[in-house]
Design an enzyme around this catalytic site. Structure first.
Site, mmCIF file in Angstrom:
data_model
loop_
_atom_site.group_PDB
_atom_site.id
_atom_site.type_symbol
_atom_site.label_atom_id
_atom_site.label_comp_id
_atom_site.label_asym_id
_atom_site.label_seq_id
_atom_site.Cartn_x
_atom_site.Cartn_y
_atom_site.Cartn_z
ATOM 1 N N GLU B 245 -15.210 4.617 4.551
ATOM 2 C CA GLU B 245 -14.235 4.076 3.611
ATOM 3 C C GLU B 245 -14.297 2.574 3.791
ATOM 4 O O GLU B 245 -13.945 2.051 4.855
ATOM 5 C CB GLU B 245 -12.846 4.636 3.960
ATOM 6 C CG GLU B 245 -11.786 4.239 2.957
ATOM 7 C CD GLU B 245 -10.432 4.120 3.631
ATOM 8 O OE1 GLU B 245 -10.039 5.019 4.377
ATOM 9 O OE2 GLU B 245 -9.787 3.071 3.426
ATOM 10 N N CYS B 282 -5.589 -0.486 3.082
ATOM 11 C CA CYS B 282 -6.792 -0.354 2.248
ATOM 12 C C CYS B 282 -6.400 -0.019 0.814
ATOM 13 O O CYS B 282 -7.214 -0.167 -0.087
ATOM 14 C CB CYS B 282 -7.729 0.696 2.813
ATOM 15 S SG CYS B 282 -6.900 2.131 3.472
#
Lengths: 514, 514
Positions: B245, B282
């Site tokens: 990720e 994020c």
């Protein structure tokens, strides 16, 4: 400069038959990909997708005689085999239509809000959506089942992804004919023809995997070619999934007890499997661990008899023939390697099947004999004679990944006595399909099928055959706090499409499956 | 040469707190991976795995005070947030234990022989097996939930895979403490401690992804670091799955009608989301498309008020602080970019939240303003003012992949009038999670969660949060014609483990779910 010509070649003579296309330029590839991308919306409706797959199957069936004749002329695989392969291909298209109908592959999961969770859960609804245009690299050895209308194409279309197929140079004419049938099926279903694109030529294949609008790729072929394309897919500014089926040795272990019980039957079965289709299967058994001693000798004697009976055959092209002859010779020349039936050249267009033997100890440590642990495409297998279980185990511990691994057990071992369970446990890490008392050739199209395995068998953990092959071309999306009016019907509370779904943690099946 | 020291650092002062470890050498990494590989058999039993996950959750809960204090001292994230994060982490471990209990992730498919299929189907039985040792790269911004005991570790253990975690240098002390708790949980469950390894240091991270016995990797971090490791994973002689990720802009679209309806609430909500945790998520909204005109102005005014109120904060480390200050300044210096509340340095240890505005037209074509389409980690967002739907659409068409995409709609649009459906359709290709009238921060741990998205959000199609995260660490194996006595219990006809299974094409649920 004129575009490079693409010729159909007769492998039985090595002579050109006819020019059937020209190689695609970078501009041609770009055009095909953009057209496929633009057409993708036509595949959004699952009802349309299923109809397209079934229509394609029906039209391919109807064109059987023409397609089989064309494929035989440029592959020499024979009309019996090719008729069966086309039937398999149509069955596969219909199987994927059934999978589209059911919709379990959409992976629908619905969570209603839950304030007791840590942190609290909002309304979340997940389903899988198509990735986009899929590049399909056709295989040499299956002009139907792993080529233009094959498993990669069928599963991608089932997922809702248009495809651009890079035809294999061994059967460009068949590829053109089949693409024409698929285009007719598209027209009849009201889908743009561009959902199935076709390009020819090495450079076109390279351009395809690098195209920004290509979202994933499926490949069946050699380790060298597949790895080069895998590397290109990974090196893109935006990397894409590359599902490649590359190479496999497909080891077979014959226990001492199995050899004692039925050496001749195993030898004959092995001969049939390794020479089937002139050895041109990705699941051809390429390494067999057989015991030393009289029972192993009997197995080899039966193998020799049957292999000799198989006779010469024509490979898919002369380059493959030359590679087989050279590969067999290089292996036969290794120290301690014998060739009871020597594999190699037949006449100027054919090859002769055979097998090699080697003491298993030669494979237990690195060295020049590691060549025997690499796939040699064509009708050859290597029988490693082992003296005691430890020698067999030592060879197994050195094997790369495989599509299949097989063990032949005695009746008592198969019933749970002795080493059967231990051997299965040793073979499982080596392969994607593990067989007991069978032969790996013949890959059934079925929900439980897994045609893939640890690298280099496959570049991913996916399968290219069987119901779950569709999973390769999808990605999940979760919708959070989205009003019912804006949700896709798959995610609405009343389940209007009757899908199997996981709701608030529990699987729920629609009535038809209850 | 002495091993490089690993220090815990206080980001509130930039000063070293204490030396907590040394960097792992290549030999240390090799030792950890081999030990994990050797211990993998201890995780073969699902009952043991579930017990281990639950025991770990209980022991982490019990050590809460000590762990939260340690994490706060070296991350400055605050004890409230960290207490919540640890609770989330324990909830996640228990959730995966429940997933292990159910066993749906094993993907069991059974086909009995069928001679009517083309070709005939033999007895085929498929289930998923663990890949092997998983390398976990811990994130900076979640010292618990995306680090040593986080989602990658929990899902890998749930799958039956041992892990070797590369600790993040921002919280080495917390990592050591947590690893100690996990080792205690292992002992109490009768599992070797080596099923959770821990290494420190940049070089150790590189060695880890290249180790032949590492079978897959999970990563949460920057695009640059993640891409380098992804490339290394793909370039191995045997490539491995790399689930990374990386980075995400998390675009938000505010329709004109939504702004007309509740500009102030949207502005305030945006401020809360982008400054939460000092912008170190994020899923922080990094780009907001807001209309020009009075309603958009009102949104900005509310945003400005709330952002000013948020005040200065400490980032995870001083390198990040410097990168934020430089990144915000570079963006603010672009032509036509304004900074109604200027993001940048606070005192010598802190940053000050802020936001930038830019005409949307500046983002509709390539050029220096593309910098605004790259994630800037920390409390800053960019508001692009659009004049008409076409301008907003043009910006959306230029966005890279994202973890999330959000749209704020009016009540009428949410009810299905106007452009709501069209906007959802435009956002879906951009992200792994699509939100309506919400904010992306706060990632629920739930079966339907998808925390992943098109590259660079993720390097694969997988999720790192939610029930399906376990799928990353498994590969299918099909057993063909295998006698009942040798089959794993998961695949036996009488279903002794009560698993959900697909049998002869139909899903079957055990009684407890019927």
């Amino acid at each position: 400069m004129a575009a490079a010509q693409v010729w159909s070649v007769d492998p039985r003579t090595g002579k050109r038959r006819e020019q059937v296309a020209v190689e695609a330029t970078a501009a041609d590839v770009d055009h095909a990909v953009r057209a496929a991308h633009t057409a993708r919306g036509a595949l959004a409706d699952r009802v349309v997708r299923a109809a397209f797959l079934r229509t394609a199957a029906g039209l391919l069936d109807a064109a059987k005689d023409r397609l089989v004749a064309a494929a035989d002329a440029e592959t020499a695989l024979g009309t019996t085999r090719l008729t069966g392969e086309l039937a398999r291909t149509c069955y596969q298209l219909r199987s994927f239509a059934g999978i589209v109908d059911e919709g379990d592959f959409l992976g629908v999961v619905i969570d209603h809000p839950d304030d007791t969770a840590t942190p609290p859960v909002p309304d979340l609804r997940r389903l899988k959506v198509p990735l986009g245009v899929v590049a399909v690299y056709a295989a040499s050895n299956f002009p139907f089942a792993f080529s233009v209308p094959g498993g990669d194409t069928a599963s991608a279309l089932a997922a809702g992804c248009p495809v651009v197929v890079k035809a294999h140079p061994d059967h460009p004419h068949t590829s053109e004919l089949v693409a024409g049938v698929l285009h007719l099926a598209a027209e009849r279903t009201g889908v743009p023809r561009a959902v199935v694109g076709l390009v020819h030529g090495f450079d076109a294949g390279v351009a395809l995997v690098g195209h920004p609008l290509v979202a994933a790729a499926g490949f069946t072929g050699s380790v060298r070619g597949g790895r080069a394309l895998f590397d290109a897919a990974a090196a893109r500014p935006v990397p894409i999934p590359f599902h490649g089926e590359l190479g496999s040795l497909n080891p077979v272990v014959v226990t001492a007890a199995a050899a004692a019980e039925r050496a001749a039957a195993i030898g004959a079965g092995l001969a049939g499997s390794m020479t089937l289709g002139v050895g041109q299967f990705c699941v051809k058994p390429g390494l067999v661990l057989a015991p030393t001693g009289a029972d192993g000798d009997a197995l080899l004697a039966a193998l020799a008899d049957e292999v000799k009976r198989a006779g010469e055959g024509v490979l898919l092209d002369h380059r493959m023939r030359d590679a087989f002859v050279a590969g067999a010779a290089a292996r036969a020349a290794l120290p301690d390697v014998d060739a009871p039936v020597a594999p190699g050249a037949g006449d100027e267009h054919t090859v002769s099947p055979g097998f090699l033997t080697v003491p298993a100890a030669r494979l237990a440590t690195g060295g020049p004999h590691d060549l025997l642990l690499e796939e040699c495409f064509g009708p050859v297998t290597v029988v490693a004679r082992y003296d005691g279980d430890d020698e067999a185990t030592a060879v197994l511990s050195r094997l790369p990944g495989n599509l299949t691994a097989t063990v032949h057990l005695s009746a008592a071992e198969a019933a749970g006595e002795g080493r059967g369970a231990e051997l299965l446990a040793r073979l499982t890490p080596l392969a994607g399909r593990v067989l007991v008392n069978g032969w790996p050739t013949g890959v059934a199209v079925a929900p439980a099928q897994h045609h893939g395995g640890p690298y280099p068998a496959t570049t991913s953990t996916s399968t290219s055959v069987g119901g779950t092959a569709v999973e390769r071309w999808l990605r999940p999306v979760a919708y959070q706090s989205t009003p019912e009016a804006l949700l896709p019907p798959e995610l609405r509370d009343d389940n209007p499409l009757g899908l199997p779904r996981r709701v608030d943690g529990r699987m729920e099946l629609p009535d038809r499956d209850a």
